[in-house]
Structures are given as structure tokens and as C-alpha cells.
Motif scaffolding. Structure first.
Motif, PDB file in Angstrom:
ATOM      1  N   GLU A  59       0.844  -1.195   0.000  1.00  0.00           N
ATOM      2  CA  GLU A  59       0.000   0.000   0.000  1.00  0.00           C
ATOM      3  C   GLU A  59       0.883   1.249   0.000  1.00  0.00           C
ATOM      4  N   GLY A  60       0.540   2.177  -0.842  1.00  0.00           N
ATOM      5  CA  GLY A  60       1.318   3.408  -0.937  1.00  0.00           C
ATOM      6  C   GLY A  60       2.404   3.352  -1.995  1.00  0.00           C
ATOM      7  N   CYS A  61       2.708   2.169  -2.491  1.00  0.00           N
ATOM      8  CA  CYS A  61       3.708   2.044  -3.561  1.00  0.00           C
ATOM      9  C   CYS A  61       3.021   2.266  -4.903  1.00  0.00           C
ATOM     10  N   ARG A  62       3.594   3.146  -5.682  1.00  0.00           N
ATOM     11  CA  ARG A  62       3.033   3.420  -6.998  1.00  0.00           C
ATOM     12  C   ARG A  62       3.700   2.554  -8.047  1.00  0.00           C
ATOM     13  N   ASN A  63       3.017   2.406  -9.165  1.00  0.00           N
ATOM     14  CA  ASN A  63       3.557   1.713 -10.337  1.00  0.00           C
ATOM     15  C   ASN A  63       3.836   0.236 -10.094  1.00  0.00           C
ATOM     16  N   VAL A  64       3.023  -0.387  -9.261  1.00  0.00           N
ATOM     17  CA  VAL A  64       3.133  -1.822  -9.045  1.00  0.00           C
ATOM     18  C   VAL A  64       1.751  -2.439  -9.208  1.00  0.00           C
ATOM     19  N   GLU A  65       1.713  -3.544  -9.937  1.00  0.00           N
ATOM     20  CA  GLU A  65       0.488  -4.318 -10.126  1.00  0.00           C
ATOM     21  C   GLU A  65       0.712  -5.697  -9.527  1.00  0.00           C
ATOM     22  N   VAL A  66      -0.327  -6.254  -8.951  1.00  0.00           N
ATOM     23  CA  VAL A  66      -0.247  -7.605  -8.393  1.00  0.00           C
ATOM     24  C   VAL A  66      -1.437  -8.375  -8.948  1.00  0.00           C
ATOM     25  N   GLU A  67      -1.155  -9.507  -9.567  1.00  0.00           N
ATOM     26  CA  GLU A  67      -2.237 -10.306 -10.137  1.00  0.00           C
ATOM     27  C   GLU A  67      -1.871 -11.783 -10.175  1.00  0.00           C
ATOM     28  N   PRO A  68      -2.880 -12.646 -10.115  1.00  0.00           N
ATOM     29  CA  PRO A  68      -2.616 -14.082 -10.223  1.00  0.00           C
ATOM     30  C   PRO A  68      -2.378 -14.460 -11.682  1.00  0.00           C
ATOM     31  N   PHE A  69      -1.718 -15.584 -11.880  1.00  0.00           N
ATOM     32  CA  PHE A  69      -1.572 -16.098 -13.240  1.00  0.00           C
ATOM     33  C   PHE A  69      -1.506 -17.611 -13.206  1.00  0.00           C
ATOM     34  N   GLU A  70      -1.932 -18.187 -14.309  1.00  0.00           N
ATOM     35  CA  GLU A  70      -1.835 -19.634 -14.536  1.00  0.00           C
ATOM     36  C   GLU A  70      -1.240 -19.828 -15.916  1.00  0.00           C
ATOM     37  N   GLY A  71      -0.679 -20.965 -16.142  1.00  0.00           N
ATOM     38  CA  GLY A  71      -0.143 -21.271 -17.459  1.00  0.00           C
ATOM     39  C   GLY A  71       1.319 -20.911 -17.585  1.00  0.00           C
ATOM     40  N   LEU A  72       1.722 -20.662 -18.821  1.00  0.00           N
ATOM     41  CA  LEU A  72       3.122 -20.392 -19.109  1.00  0.00           C
ATOM     42  C   LEU A  72       3.494 -18.958 -18.750  1.00  0.00           C
ATOM     43  N   LEU A  73       4.540 -18.827 -17.975  1.00  0.00           N
ATOM     44  CA  LEU A  73       5.010 -17.519 -17.545  1.00  0.00           C
ATOM     45  C   LEU A  73       5.368 -16.643 -18.738  1.00  0.00           C
ATOM     46  N   LEU A  74       6.033 -17.192 -19.713  1.00  0.00           N
ATOM     47  CA  LEU A  74       6.482 -16.410 -20.865  1.00  0.00           C
ATOM     48  C   LEU A  74       5.308 -15.744 -21.585  1.00  0.00           C
ATOM     49  N   GLU A  75       4.177 -16.417 -21.648  1.00  0.00           N
ATOM     50  CA  GLU A  75       3.000 -15.831 -22.288  1.00  0.00           C
ATOM     51  C   GLU A  75       2.534 -14.579 -21.548  1.00  0.00           C
ATOM     52  N   HIS A  76       2.553 -14.620 -20.225  1.00  0.00           N
ATOM     53  CA  HIS A  76       2.144 -13.467 -19.423  1.00  0.00           C
ATOM     54  C   HIS A  76       3.150 -12.325 -19.543  1.00  0.00           C
ATOM     55  N   VAL A  77       4.418 -12.674 -19.599  1.00  0.00           N
ATOM     56  CA  VAL A  77       5.460 -11.655 -19.749  1.00  0.00           C
ATOM     57  C   VAL A  77       5.291 -10.932 -21.082  1.00  0.00           C
ATOM     58  N   LYS A  78       5.065 -11.680 -22.147  1.00  0.00           N
ATOM     59  CA  LYS A  78       4.861 -11.076 -23.468  1.00  0.00           C
ATOM     60  C   LYS A  78       3.607 -10.206 -23.480  1.00  0.00           C
ATOM     61  N   LYS A  79       2.532 -10.711 -22.880  1.00  0.00           N
ATOM     62  CA  LYS A  79       1.263  -9.981 -22.868  1.00  0.00           C
ATOM     63  C   LYS A  79       1.404  -8.639 -22.149  1.00  0.00           C
TER      64      LYS A  79
END
Length: 88
Positions: A59-79
Motif C-alpha cells: 500500500e502506498g507504492c506506486r507503479n506496481v500491479e499484483v495479479e494471479p496467473f496460470e499457465g506459461l510464464l512467458l505468455e504473461h510476460v509477453k502480454k
């Protein structure tokens, strides 16, 4: 704009994880924390609980997103358009 991804299970999130995220915010314009769910492990907390714990700790930190993910990490990184992966 430099975007970095910090993937992990974060089960549970530790002060060390939070420290890595906060230090990364000094180096990158955006940091995306991806909370993975490994079906071969029995986690202490659900992915949603871990996401919420990290959000509260940041809380209070800017420019950070936190979200769950499933599947291949590389796909999320590219997205997300990230060019850097953070490892602690």
C-alpha cells in the motif's frame, strides 16, 4: 517505459519478497508481480489471498500491479510487454 515482471508463488509472501519489489520500483517504471498457482503443490493460502496480502504490504507504492496467473510464464510476460524478469 521499462516494465519488469516478478513471478513467484509467494506462499507466503515474506519481507524479503517485499524488499525485492520495493528495490525493483527504483529501477523500473512499472513492476508487475505475478502470483502463480502450482497445481502440484498444496499452498497455505489461495492465489487470491496471496495477491491480497501482497497488495496490502505494498500500500502506498506506486507503479506496481499484483495479479494471479496460470499457465506459461512467458505468455504473461509477453502480454504485459515486459523485457525484464526479476528473481530474488
Amino acid at each position: 517505459m521499462k516494465t519488469a515482471v516478478y513471478p513467484g508463488s509467494f506462499d507466503p509472501v515474506t519481507n524479503g519478497h517485499i524488499d525485492v519489489i520495493k528495490r525493483s520500483l527504483k529501477l523500473f517504471d512499472n513492476v508487475i508481480v505475478l502470483v502463480g498457482d502450482n497445481p502440484q503443490k498444496q499452498p497455505l493460502f489461495t492465489a487470491e489471498e496471496r495477491v491480497e496480502m501482497i497488495r496490502k504490504a505494498l500500500e502506498g507504492c506506486r507503479n506496481v500491479e499484483v495479479e494471479p496467473f496460470e499457465g506459461l510464464l512467458l505468455e504473461h510476460v509477453k502480454k504485459k510487454g515486459a523485457k525484464v524478469m526479476i528473481r530474488g
